[in-house]
Design an enzyme around this catalytic site. Structure first.
Site, PDB file in Angstrom:
ATOM      1  N   SER A  54       3.207 -26.544  42.979  1.00 58.29           N
ATOM      2  CA  SER A  54       2.344 -25.018  43.006  1.00 58.29           C
ATOM      3  C   SER A  54       1.553 -25.494  41.875  1.00 58.29           C
ATOM      4  O   SER A  54       1.531 -26.152  41.117  1.00 58.29           O
ATOM      5  CB  SER A  54       3.452 -23.945  42.322  1.00 58.29           C
ATOM      6  OG  SER A  54       4.259 -24.594  41.348  1.00 58.29           O
TER       7      SER A  54
ATOM      8  N   CYS B 117      10.526 -18.589  35.997  1.00 58.36           N
ATOM      9  CA  CYS B 117       9.714 -18.098  37.370  1.00 58.36           C
ATOM     10  C   CYS B 117      10.331 -16.908  37.976  1.00 58.36           C
ATOM     11  O   CYS B 117       9.423 -16.626  38.997  1.00 58.36           O
ATOM     12  CB  CYS B 117       9.697 -19.498  38.287  1.00 58.36           C
ATOM     13  SG  CYS B 117       9.318 -21.117  37.458  1.00 58.36           S
TER      14      CYS B 117
ATOM     15  N   ARG C  31      -7.460 -24.900  48.101  1.00 59.35           N
ATOM     16  CA  ARG C  31      -8.326 -26.022  48.761  1.00 59.35           C
ATOM     17  C   ARG C  31      -8.376 -26.130  50.192  1.00 59.35           C
ATOM     18  O   ARG C  31      -7.433 -26.760  50.942  1.00 59.35           O
ATOM     19  CB  ARG C  31      -7.565 -27.469  48.393  1.00 59.35           C
ATOM     20  CG  ARG C  31      -7.565 -27.479  46.792  1.00 59.35           C
ATOM     21  CD  ARG C  31      -9.139 -27.776  46.229  1.00 59.35           C
ATOM     22  NE  ARG C  31      -8.901 -28.137  44.595  1.00 59.35           N
ATOM     23  CZ  ARG C  31      -8.869 -27.117  43.798  1.00 59.35           C
ATOM     24  NH1 ARG C  31      -8.793 -25.713  44.230  1.00 59.35           N
ATOM     25  NH2 ARG C  31      -8.936 -27.410  42.462  1.00 59.35           N
TER      26      ARG C  31
ATOM     27  N   CYS D  62      12.597 -19.813  43.052  1.00 60.90           N
ATOM     28  CA  CYS D  62      13.734 -20.695  42.314  1.00 60.90           C
ATOM     29  C   CYS D  62      13.284 -20.370  40.917  1.00 60.90           C
ATOM     30  O   CYS D  62      12.307 -20.047  40.599  1.00 60.90           O
ATOM     31  CB  CYS D  62      13.494 -22.041  42.986  1.00 60.90           C
ATOM     32  SG  CYS D  62      12.010 -22.725  42.823  1.00 60.90           S
TER      33      CYS D  62
END
Length: 396
Positions: free
Chosen positions: A251, A91, A224, A382
């Site tokens: 996520s 990530c 959303r 992270c």
């Protein structure tokens, strides 16, 4: 280490497509070509002036995945002699590509680097392991493995990423109310940022085939805006029966790319390029894999130490929202005000195409610092397996 005279002269990303959404059929390579061409155009950088191409990518989800950075460079017009490199710090890959580029500048190996990250998670294949053994598959061994789902579990300790977030929720006494309010906040802030046009500078238009038509895709589609705490209360928990992580607190699994051009102040001046921000320092660190989401804490501290700055000096703080309790745990441990934190929404709303997010956060901070009259900012993520990565930026 801290960097001397490393600047960003261009930063562009695609809008992020939802899982199985608008970008589902655009390979990670081609997504990065879109953002890279846009960055080159924005910075008025001739592809001939790029000395190295570095692209972060986690899942090679299309057949050309092994060639990704090389193909991005060639398809973006970078000359054949210019080398290319794929990087995978999970990530943190988007951040890592920029850091690697800055290192090349520091040692004088390059004068300008096209960096970034890209991911098409919708394309992640199902695989059959062991099919090459003998003359065929053994009885009962034809099981399809979802490489995306399996990749989101750390086999070292057999822990899904979401469960590491649950561990942090327990350790930092993070309630369901806090999780839901933070998740809704991310959605509302993204909607506000989109309505105000604050993301327009960082996003480039992607022309995408949809049926027989070609459409212009330029707005993150995972958001959303109607999210509510009441609606989230009805969602099932995913990783722990009595836990706090439901789908809306994680996520978004998304597709997208982001590209950044880094160079030195001297070379930018020589070429007539306009610096947008300065890359001051970085930090990379390890942590307990069972609480991998706390990784941004030591990496941010390391980056700040190298920059000779404190967290109070940072006008904006962006931590990738892998999960709501993970982001909240980092905030609690570092003890910084919410008024500085992910002010235009984070990965819960925008989405998290794994290899792209670090470059997305960097690009966003470049423009957000200018919009909010902030001199310094820090961006971090992270990393599955127990790592963290961070960069400190300075507005110019």
């Amino acid at each position: 280490m801290s960097f001397k005279n490393v600047v960003i002269v261009a930063a562009k990303r695609t809008a992020f497509g939802s899982f199985g959404g608008t970008l589902k059929n655009v390979t990670a390579t081609d997504l990065a070509v879109i953002s890279s061409k846009a960055a080159l155009e924005q910075g008025n950088v001739n592809p001939d002036d790029i000395d190295h191409v570095i692209m972060g990518n986690v899942f090679p989800s299309s057949p050309d995945g092994a060639y990704l950075s090389r193909h991005v460079g060639l398809k973006s017009g970078v000359p054949i002699p210019t080398p290319a490199l794929n990087v995978n710090r999970l990530c943190g890959s988007g951040f890592e590509s920029i850091i690697q580029g800055a290192r090349l500048l520091q040692v004088g190996e390059s004068k300008a680097v096209l960096a970034g990250g890209t991911e098409n998670m919708s394309m992640c294949p199902h695989s059959i392991y062991g099919a090459r053994e003998g003359s065929g598959l053994a009885l009962g061994q034809s099981k399809l493995v979802d490489t995306l789902w399996e990749g989101l579990t750390d086999s070292y300790n057999n822990t899904p990423m979401g469960l590491t977030a649950e561990n942090l929720a327990t350790q930092y006494s993070i309630s369901q109310k806090e999780v839901d309010e933070f998740s809704v906040r991310s959605q509302k802030l993204l909607a506000e940022a989109q309505a105000a046009g604050r993301l327009d500078e960082e996003i480039c238009v992607a022309e995408v085939k949809k049926g027989k038509k070609t459409i212009e895709f330029k707005k993150d589609e995972h958001g959303r805006p109607d999210a509510s705490v009441e609606a989230m209360a009805k969602l099932p928990k995913v990783f722990k029966k009595d836990g706090v992580v439901h789908p809306a607190a994680a996520s978004g699994i998304c597709d997208g790319a982001s590209s950044v051009i880094v160079t030195t102040e001297e070379y930018a001046k020589e070429k007539g390029w306009t610096p947008l921000a300065r890359l001051v320092s970085f930090g990379v660190s390890g942590c307990d894999p069972s609480i991998m989401g706390i990784g941004p804490v030591p990496s941010i501290r390391q980056a700040l130490l190298r920059a000779g700055r404190s967290l109070d000096d940072m006008g904006l703080i962006e931590i990738n929202e892998a999960f709501a309790p993970q982001a909240l745990a980092c905030q609690k441990e570092l003890d910084f005000p919410t008024e500085k934190f992910n002010l235009d929404g984070g990965a819960i709303a925008i989405g998290h195409p794994l290899g792209a997010s670090g470059a997305r956060i960097t690009a966003h901070l470049v423009y957000a610092m200018k919009q909010r009259s902030v001199e310094y900012s820090v961006g971090a993520a992270c990393i599955g397996g127990g790592q963290g990565i961070a960069v400190v930026l300075q507005a110019i």
